[in-house]
Design a protein around this motif. Structure first.
Motif, PDB file in Angstrom:
ATOM      1  N   ILE A 260       8.285   8.986  -3.871  1.00  0.00           N
ATOM      2  CA  ILE A 260       7.766   7.630  -3.679  1.00  0.00           C
ATOM      3  C   ILE A 260       6.346   7.565  -4.231  1.00  0.00           C
ATOM      4  N   ARG A 261       6.076   6.553  -5.039  1.00  0.00           N
ATOM      5  CA  ARG A 261       4.721   6.317  -5.550  1.00  0.00           C
ATOM      6  C   ARG A 261       4.203   5.019  -4.952  1.00  0.00           C
ATOM      7  N   VAL A 262       3.055   5.086  -4.296  1.00  0.00           N
ATOM      8  CA  VAL A 262       2.437   3.913  -3.674  1.00  0.00           C
ATOM      9  C   VAL A 262       1.150   3.593  -4.414  1.00  0.00           C
ATOM     10  N   LYS A 263       1.007   2.358  -4.833  1.00  0.00           N
ATOM     11  CA  LYS A 263      -0.202   1.948  -5.545  1.00  0.00           C
ATOM     12  C   LYS A 263      -0.752   0.668  -4.936  1.00  0.00           C
TER      13      LYS A 263
ATOM     14  N   ALA B  77       3.373   2.482   4.117  1.00  0.00           N
ATOM     15  CA  ALA B  77       2.439   2.561   2.986  1.00  0.00           C
ATOM     16  C   ALA B  77       1.190   1.716   3.242  1.00  0.00           C
ATOM     17  N   SER B  78       0.902   1.437   4.502  1.00  0.00           N
ATOM     18  CA  SER B  78      -0.239   0.589   4.857  1.00  0.00           C
ATOM     19  C   SER B  78      -1.551   1.254   4.448  1.00  0.00           C
ATOM     20  N   LEU B  79      -2.487   0.420   3.988  1.00  0.00           N
ATOM     21  CA  LEU B  79      -3.780   0.908   3.499  1.00  0.00           C
ATOM     22  C   LEU B  79      -4.852   0.738   4.569  1.00  0.00           C
ATOM     23  N   VAL B  80      -5.549   1.812   4.876  1.00  0.00           N
ATOM     24  CA  VAL B  80      -6.671   1.786   5.818  1.00  0.00           C
ATOM     25  C   VAL B  80      -7.969   1.734   5.018  1.00  0.00           C
ATOM     26  N   ILE B  81      -8.808   0.724   5.303  1.00  0.00           N
ATOM     27  CA  ILE B  81     -10.128   0.604   4.666  1.00  0.00           C
ATOM     28  C   ILE B  81     -11.184   0.734   5.759  1.00  0.00           C
TER      29      ILE B  81
ATOM     30  N   GLU C 219       2.255  -1.893  -4.097  1.00  0.00           N
ATOM     31  CA  GLU C 219       3.413  -1.666  -4.961  1.00  0.00           C
ATOM     32  C   GLU C 219       4.017  -0.307  -4.629  1.00  0.00           C
ATOM     33  N   VAL C 220       5.330  -0.289  -4.363  1.00  0.00           N
ATOM     34  CA  VAL C 220       6.044   0.947  -4.078  1.00  0.00           C
ATOM     35  C   VAL C 220       7.074   1.164  -5.182  1.00  0.00           C
ATOM     36  N   ILE C 221       7.063   2.373  -5.751  1.00  0.00           N
ATOM     37  CA  ILE C 221       7.946   2.695  -6.864  1.00  0.00           C
ATOM     38  C   ILE C 221       8.755   3.933  -6.502  1.00  0.00           C
ATOM     39  N   GLU C 222      10.084   3.854  -6.689  1.00  0.00           N
ATOM     40  CA  GLU C 222      10.966   5.001  -6.483  1.00  0.00           C
ATOM     41  C   GLU C 222      11.986   5.018  -7.614  1.00  0.00           C
ATOM     42  N   GLY C 223      11.854   5.965  -8.517  1.00  0.00           N
ATOM     43  CA  GLY C 223      12.757   6.012  -9.650  1.00  0.00           C
ATOM     44  C   GLY C 223      12.638   4.760 -10.498  1.00  0.00           C
ATOM     45  N   LEU C 224      13.767   4.064 -10.687  1.00  0.00           N
ATOM     46  CA  LEU C 224      13.794   2.831 -11.471  1.00  0.00           C
ATOM     47  C   LEU C 224      13.554   1.592 -10.624  1.00  0.00           C
TER      48      LEU C 224
ATOM     49  N   LEU D 293      15.299  -1.324  -3.050  1.00  0.00           N
ATOM     50  CA  LEU D 293      13.998  -1.117  -2.443  1.00  0.00           C
ATOM     51  C   LEU D 293      13.373  -2.456  -2.056  1.00  0.00           C
ATOM     52  N   LEU D 294      12.941  -2.558  -0.822  1.00  0.00           N
ATOM     53  CA  LEU D 294      12.276  -3.756  -0.331  1.00  0.00           C
ATOM     54  C   LEU D 294      10.916  -3.374   0.229  1.00  0.00           C
TER      55      LEU D 294
END
Length: 354
Positions: free
Chosen positions: A77-80, A122-126, A140-145, A39-40
């Motif tokens: 996919i978890r995006v934080k 995963a870009s954030l709109v403010i 931060e992007v998390i997928e599995g391990l 993952l990049l």
């Protein structure tokens, strides 16, 4: 003979490892997954510029190094998104997304979302950017391990100005300094903002608080009262001081505003209380120090008439230096904190747009 046979047996055992050991070794290699997807997380731009009241997108996309697909399909996919403090030791939650679930935090509630222009976006709109939104954000992007992060800086167009209250020089602890900036339609400035202001020519000999708790001041023209005339120009650092007991001035930061800043044309000069009422009668409020600096720096506002401001100070903004009106430099000229009951001046008003 027995010795020779013993050596041959040792050689055979060394050359042919036990099948069980081979299986363990194989499992170890599979776990590393040297040739599997990695993952990049990347950002197209490391710095994004905007202004108060505007909308902005902080870029963040994720890829797998050895596959073309955005996700493997095996894990959600978890995006934080978090905001980093100046020392990177603390993170403030901004937004979290996983599947159809979305959650925003604190002052960002109702103002943040994911752009999701593609499966890997995963870009954030403010929206409706606030002064305190300035700073560094971590995606931060998390997928599995697997997980990866990238940091994006949100810069705001604006102006840094030094501030001290009616009590005079060096009368604010850190917490009072923060409140003083907020009361003048601004926030306490960061080191980066002060540094950028110094590069643009800000020269101020009084030391002031910054948002990281340090005390510093910018010098473009070295001279004896300000570190010595033989020193080099720069941002001088007093270090970190007790936020409750130590007292200094403060450097504030403000950006553009959604309203009209103006000098009220009035038949007579006014006391402070009369100035407040005159603005109210005109459908406005008496202007704040941050608003006069924003109008001067960002809008080029120029007026030679001294006028009351909300903190009881009297100032006037000069963008075109000329005789009798700041002949040497463009600046917001400071007259002082006159007697509110007896001194007569004009007044600067501010009318907010709905």
């Amino acid at each position: 003979m027995k010795s020779l046979l013993f050596l041959v047996l040792i050689s055979v055992c060394w050359a042919e490892p036990h099948p069980g050991n081979s299986s363990l070794e194989h499992e170890r290699i599979v776990h590393i997954q040297e040739n599997g997807p990695r993952l990049l997380v990347v950002a197209e731009q490391a710095k994004i510029f905007s202004h108060r009241g505007g909308n902005v997108t902080l870029p963040c996309k994720f890829y797998h190094e050895h596959t073309s697909a955005a996700g493997s399909g095996m894990h959600k996919i978890r995006v934080k998104w978090t905001k980093l403090t100046y020392d990177y030791l603390k993170e403030v939650d901004v937004f979290v997304a996983m599947g159809h679930h979305r959650k925003s935090y604190g002052s960002y509630q109702g103002r943040v979302s994911l752009r999701e222009s593609s499966e890997n976006d995963a870009s954030l709109v403010i929206t409706n950017i606030k002064l305190e939104d300035y700073g560094r954000y971590k995606c931060e992007v998390i997928e599995g391990l697997e997980d990866d992060t990238v940091v994006v800086t949100l810069n705001l167009e604006g102006v840094v100005f030094p501030y001290s209250p009616r009590l005079g020089r060096y009368n604010l602890n850190f917490h009072e300094a923060q409140r003083a900036c907020v009361e003048q339609d601004s926030v306490i400035a960061s080191f980066d903002q002060l540094y950028d202001a110094w590069r643009s020519g800000l020269d101020w000999c009084n030391a002031g608080w910054l948002s990281d708790g340090s005390v510093q001041y910018p010098i473009t023209k070295p001279r004896e009262p300000c570190g010595g005339k033989n020193t080099v120009p720069g941002v001088r650092n007093y270090g970190f001081w007790d936020k409750d007991k130590s007292r200094y001035d403060v450097f504030c930061f403000t950006s553009n505003f959604n309203g009209r800043f103006y000098y009220l044309i009035h038949p007579t000069k006014l006391t402070y209380d009369e100035a407040v009422q005159a603005c109210l009668k005109d459908g406005s409020q008496i202007a704040k120090v941050g608003q006069i600096f924003a109008a001067w720096k960002l809008l080029g506002y120029d007026r030679c008439d001294a006028g009351w401001l909300a903190d009881g100070s009297v100032r006037y903004p000069i963008s075109r230096p000329r005789k009798r009106c700041s002949p040497s430099e463009a600046a917001v000229r400071f007259v002082g904190f006159p007697d509110k009951k007896h001194k007569l001046y004009g007044v600067y008003c501010f009318r907010a747009y709905n």
